[in-house]
Design an enzyme around this catalytic site. Structure first.
Site, mmCIF file in Angstrom:
data_model
loop_
_atom_site.group_PDB
_atom_site.id
_atom_site.type_symbol
_atom_site.label_atom_id
_atom_site.label_comp_id
_atom_site.label_asym_id
_atom_site.label_seq_id
_atom_site.Cartn_x
_atom_site.Cartn_y
_atom_site.Cartn_z
ATOM 1 C CD GLU A 124 37.488 -48.557 22.348
ATOM 2 O OE1 GLU A 124 37.740 -49.768 22.601
ATOM 3 O OE2 GLU A 124 38.099 -48.033 21.484
ATOM 4 C CG ASP A 215 39.483 -51.888 16.223
ATOM 5 O OD1 ASP A 215 38.202 -51.507 16.342
ATOM 6 O OD2 ASP A 215 40.143 -51.765 17.111
#
Length: 698
Positions: A124, A215
């Protein structure tokens, strides 16, 4: 010819506890077709990170995929990055676990791909300055963070290319900024936009580089992206454009670029993640305030974001008590595991097999996804939270077995680090954690043989995005038009009338919460948490005493107030809790009128149970129950509440309305049971009620 480097990479991950069909869907729709596309363009160099969780699943289900990646590694076409094996937020871990997680994934990559990773994927992109030394000490040469980190230091967007260097205590690591413009363009906009941005950074010597690392699931798994990326050919067009412009766009492995390009200079970044994460960490009112400030600068909102931003990841631990509970449980178990693992070393001074098993369970319980909530379900998904508890409880079980813990232990510790002590009852069959200062409530109940926390429910809270749901309904339930959008820009609703189920709790959902209800309270009022509370017991402080005679007990007591119109009575609420047999507990309530005239009060004790699925969609009323039971085949248990004398009961599903990548959705968090009864109390009179809560096989 003028040139520029393009550092293109994907990060692939599925969380601990996710369903196997989700892994398979991600593989079929994203991971495999992306790899196949890269294989069709052998001139393009790229970068890949996958978590240990995913590598393990691929080893078991699709080892040929790993073999194909390994061939590209051998051909020097792809660079593999390390990271925390189970994708933890590294900054939130004890240092010993930071190192263990990194070393475990590095060792796997060395063994499976015959290469030593030089870079690290930071989960993250949660950066804290102390991480520089941690990475350096674990032989990591570089990591990637978002461009927003750099903009917060006062840098300009044009400077955000290539790599920089930072240090902590003289230990350096290189940092590469991931460009937000590229994250939002790829794969949602025409490939020409990427070329336009890259052209701005060409130089005769080609020393500049732009990074896009995001991602892998956005290439096929995110809603509507599979058709867009593969069937409509977006990815093939994009890679073909890069291939056909290879004379000036050098798609490079990151280490290859760094080997020939020195860092642009020193940089010291603040604690941060990507911009959206900062927004999500804020309470709902603060999110709206931030949005209002940005709306006040419509023409230079992006500039304003350099100086106006939200909090940082650790704020989730104050926003959600359940997130903090997971985190502090992890710290509690980590301390216990490492104390014991240090005694279980092999002749090579490495952890023994038993020690490694408990460490692996601990580290699996540090997977970040269930610890927070943003646009993905995360914390709101009970199966992900329960999966974390299962791993942490397993680590705890292995640690206790290693030193042959057989006795029950009662300790007074500031477990959740709120400055006040909790009461922890630990035994081989179960753990019971109580909060004296929050109503003497039971906030964690671990059934250790099953690896289940039966108190793993989630309180209903206002979220900043709930306003989007209201606006969506005002538009007649129609989304704004446009092409394929990122998950940050989409609004979808998975079922109608969700706004009618949007309720907020004013206290944390737990068990043994003591209510005194207004006479006009209906079941639906209590279900909505919009009722009259006449007592001051739910969130107040109780004193606690422990006795150790023939049967160990905890006794919580409080003298508080109950108001009935203009009349106030002082009532003593005393609840004595004992445990067993062997998994369960018994509570005995004594309620005494210690001050004021005769009164009739409506007393209720609330319990919350985290089952694997719900058995009722609506609230239910039960009159004069002798026992309440629920079979949970998913968890493999039956929970039964047996009353010493018949009690009236309400039960209802505890459901939240939250946002995920699929849209707004209703999620079952557990079942609320309220055992209640009218009590008439003359001055000095007391009434006693008791019941046993027991877990047995289904």
């Amino acid at each position: 010819m003028d040139k520029v480097h393009f550092l293109f990479g994907v990060h692939n991950h599925q969380p601990i506890g996710n369903f196997d069909f989700v892994f398979e869907k991600a593989y079929t729709q994203a991971y495999l077709p992306f790899l196949e596309a890269m294989e069709r363009h052998p001139r393009l160099r790229w970068n890949l990170h996958a978590t240990g969780i995913l590598w393990e699943w691929l080893e078991a289900h699709h080892p040929d995929y790993i073999d194909r990646v390994a061939r590209q590694v051998d051909e020097e076409r792809v660079e593999i990055l390390t990271g925390g094996y189970y994708e933890p937020i590294l900054s939130a871990l004890p240092d010993r676990d930071k190192a263990g997680q990194i070393q475990k994934l590095t060792h796997y990559i060395q063994k499976r791909f015959n290469t030593t990773p030089r870079g690290l994927w930071l989960a993250e992109r949660v950066w804290e300055p102390h991480l520089a030394k941690v990475l350096h000490d674990n032989r990591v040469e570089y990591t990637l963070v978002d461009d927003s980190h750099f903009l917060m230091t006062g840098m300009n967007e044009d400077q955000l290319e290539g790599a920089f260097i930072t240090e902590e205590q003289g230990c350096g690591v290189r940092l590469l900024p991931i460009r937000k413009a590229l994250r939002y363009a790829i794969p949602f906009r025409d490939p020409g936009e990427t070329l336009t941005l890259l052209r701005k950074y060409v130089t005769p010597f080609g020393y500049r580089a732009l990074t896009m690392f995001d991602d892998g699931e956005k290439f096929g798994l995110w809603p509507e992206t599979f058709d867009h990326v593969y069937r409509d050919g977006w990815l093939e067009r994009f890679l073909t454009v890069l291939d056909s412009n290879a004379d000036w766009i050098h798609c490079s492995r990151i280490s290859d670029y760094l080997a020939h390009s020195p860092p642009h200079g020193r940089v010291y970044l603040p604690t941060a993640s990507y911009y959206e994460m900062g927004e999500w960490t804020l309470p709902s009112e603060s999110q709206e305030t931030l949005a209002h400030l940005l709306r006040a600068h419509p023409h230079d909102a992006e500039t304003a974001k350099r100086f106006l931003h939200g909090g940082f990841w650790r704020n989730f631990l104050t926003k959600y008590e359940e997130s903090n509970n997971l985190h502090k449980k992890m710290l509690w178990v980590s301390k216990k595991v490492h104390q014991i693992a240090s005694q279980l070393v092999s002749e090579t001074q490495r952890p023994s097999g038993r020690a490694q098993k408990m460490l692996d369970a601990l580290w699996a319980g540090q997977c970040n996804c269930a610890y927070w909530h943003g646009v993905f379900g995360g914390l709101y998904l009970p199966h992900l939270r329960q999966a974390i508890y299962r791993q942490l409880i397993e680590a705890e079980n292995l640690a206790d077995k290693a030193v042959k813990v057989e006795e029950m232990k009662v300790s007074y510790k500031d477990f959740d680090l709120d400055g006040q002590k909790e009461v922890l009852v630990e035994s081989p069959p179960q753990n019971l954690y109580f909060k004296p200062h929050e109503g003497g409530s039971l906030f964690e109940w671990d059934v250790r043989s099953q690896g289940i926390n039966l108190s793993n429910v989630l309180t209903r809270r206002p979220e900043g995005y709930h306003k989007q749901l209201a606006e969506f309904q005002q538009r007649g339930g129609h989304a704004e038009t446009g092409g394929v959008k990122t998950i940050h820009d989409r609004v979808r609703v998975k079922e109608p009338d969700l706004e009618k189920r949007l309720f907020t709790d004013w206290y944390r959902r737990a068990s043994l919460l003591d209510h005194f209800l207004h006479r006009d309270t209906a079941l639906d009022d209590f279900y909505r948490c919009q009722y009259g509370e006449q007592g001051d017991f739910v969130k107040s402080n109780y004193t606690v005493e422990a006795s150790r005679d023939k049967r160990s007990e905890l006794r919580f007591s409080r003298v508080g107030n109950v108001w009935m119109g203009d009349q106030r009575n002082g009532l003593l609420v005393e609840k004595t809790i004992s445990w067993g047999p062997p998994i369960g507990w018994k509570v005995t309530y004594r309620i005494k009128n210690v001050e004021g005239p005769s009164c009739e009060v409506w007393f209720g004790s609330e319990m919350n149970f985290a089952f694997s699925s719900q058995d009722s969609q609506d609230p239910n009323t039960h009159k004069a129950l002798e026992a309440w039971r629920r079979r949970d085949h998913g968890f493999g248990l039956t929970l039964q509440v047996r009353f010493d004398q018949p009690m009236d009961c309400w039960d209802f599903p505890l459901e939240t309305i939250s946002l995920s990548e699929e849209g707004f959705e209703r999620t079952y968090q557990g079942t609320v049971l309220l055992a209640h009864q009218m009590l008439g109390l003359a001055p000095g009179q007391s009434e006693t009620r008791s019941w046993t809560v027991e877990v047995t096989p289904p």
